[in-house]
Design a protein around this motif. Structure first.
Motif, PDB file in Angstrom:
ATOM      1  N   GLU A  84       0.822  -1.217   0.000  1.00 53.98           N
ATOM      2  CA  GLU A  84       0.000   0.000   0.000  1.00 53.98           C
ATOM      3  C   GLU A  84       0.854   1.265   0.000  1.00 53.98           C
ATOM      4  N   ARG A  99       0.961   2.417  -3.299  1.00 53.05           N
ATOM      5  CA  ARG A  99      -0.381   2.689  -3.813  1.00 53.05           C
ATOM      6  C   ARG A  99      -1.005   1.486  -4.523  1.00 53.05           C
ATOM      7  N   LYS A 105      -3.625  -1.424  -5.014  1.00 52.31           N
ATOM      8  CA  LYS A 105      -5.016  -1.684  -4.687  1.00 52.31           C
ATOM      9  C   LYS A 105      -5.155  -3.107  -4.131  1.00 52.31           C
TER      10      LYS A 105
END
Length: 402
Positions: free
Chosen positions: A35, A38, A40
């Motif tokens: 995460e 970034r 998902k």
């Protein structure tokens, strides 16, 4: 079994314990690490599955190599790869590097299946479930300390620091293998094994042609699918349902590890003697399914501690018992290859589980991955009900005392 080889269970216990402690440091942190870049939930599911995809492709080959050339050299080679992968994970500066590190660890990840083949070499059939239970306790101990250490080291988002700690522990496991572990595979047995092949479809067909072995492989696959899907999103489940971070997730996994140690360290032998391996498999699948279904709807963390009890206890009994049954249905000459095949099936499940449960969490909501897992466990139970008796060891001549 080679006489006089019971003592190697201690070093193999230590090797698995130290190695799994390193793995336990990384497992709950990986989704949170991803995460940072970034990723998902669906991408995190693919990341979790990449390790197992590599294992699916190479684990039977590593098992066959250990049949042909011995357990010890294959353990050493695979552990070197694990150390390197954790070092790469520690310096990762992007999501692609995380993928490369996990693929490298998966490619070299024949250590657990080779260790299980080692246990089959040095134990009698009647003692094998208990031996696998003790090794399962090493798993549990590793998951008590590993997630807790990882949670503490990664405070403030320092995930690389946790990866370096995992590399140090894996290096220690490698040194234990080099200096403490004798070879378990006799030269005579090694000579009987044909040259290993990376892709051996004829061997796969032959293994599934053995009715009981084929059923066990299917049960193992479906059960592992349910566990892998839940494990791959557990950190996100804790984050979304309870607002947890690495520390809380790590402590919960440590709690599950305590359950595994208590069950596998002392209960497997008496349970097998009382109920038999097949009946244990059938009963514990129902326990796991109930635990997953109840956990899906828990909204308070104290209740979570209760709902994971049947899940943790059932899974702690199932894993060593299934491994024992698979080894009992396998020719001694091919222990490594068959166990490698079972671990390859489990690896495929660990690819498919996150690929299904990551998107399920993202698009269907928090309970979805657990309910999918519960449904899969019911399917595994249906197959397990076709396993043959005798279920009671007293009626099985392999358990009778001389």
């Amino acid at each position: 079994m080679q006489k006089g080889l019971r003592s190697p269970l201690l070093p193999i216990f230590l090797i698995i314990f130290v190695g799994l402690m390193g793995f336990g440091i990384i497992l709950p942190l990986l989704p949170l690490y991803a995460e940072v870049f970034r990723a998902k939930p669906a991408t995190i599911g693919i990341l979790a599955g990449s390790y197992s995809l590599a294992q699916f492709l190479v684990t039977p080959y590593f098992g066959a190599l250990s049949d042909r050339y011995g357990r010890r050299p294959i353990l050493i080679i695979s552990q070197v790869g694990t150390v390197l992968s954790y070092l790469l994970l520690g310096v990762a500066g992007s999501l692609p590097v995380l993928f490369i590190a996990r693929l490298l660890d998966g490619i070299s990840g024949g250590n657990i299946s080779t260790a299980q083949a080692y246990i089959s070499d040095v134990t009698e059939e009647k003692d094998r479930a208990k031996a696998f239970g003790l090794i399962g306790a090493a798993f549990g101990l590793g998951f008590i300390l590993g997630p807790a250490i990882g949670g503490l080291l990664s405070q403030g988002g320092h995930y690389g620091r946790a990866a370096f700690a995992a590399a140090a522990l894996s290096l220690l496991s490698l040194l234990l293998t080099i200096f403490l572990l004798p070879e378990s595979r006799t030269a005579e047995l090694r000579k009987q094994v044909r040259q290993p092949r990376l892709i051996d479809m004829a061997g796969v067909k032959q293994a599934f042609g053995i009715e009981q072995l084929g059923l066990l492989l299917i049960v193992f696959f479906v059960f592992t699918f349910s566990q892998a899907g839940f494990q791959s999103i557990f950190s996100l489940f804790g984050e979304r349902r309870f607002g947890w971070g690495p520390k809380q997730n790590g402590l919960l996994l440590a709690y599950v590890g305590v359950l595994a140690v208590l069950v596998q360290g002392g209960a497997i032998g008496p349970l097998v003697r009382r109920f038999g391996e097949r009946r244990l498999v059938q009963s514990c699948l129902l326990l796991v399914g109930a635990g997953l279904a109840m956990t899906a709807f828990v909204t308070r963390w104290p209740l979570l501690l209760l709902t994971v009890l049947p899940l943790g206890i059932g899974a702690s009994v199932l894993t060593p018992t299934l491994n024992s049954l698979i080894s009992r249905e396998s020719p001694q000459r091919d222990f490594g290859w068959i166990i490698g095949l079972s671990q390859s099936a489990a690896a495929l499940a660990r690819v498919a589980g996150p690929l299904v449960c990551g998107p399920a969490l993202q698009y269907l909501g928090t309970p979805a991955p657990l309910l999918i897992g519960a449904g899969c466990v019911v399917l595994a139970w249906v197959y397990a009900m076709r396993l043959h008796e005798p279920a009671l060891p007293a009626s099985d001549p392999r358990f009778r005392k001389a």
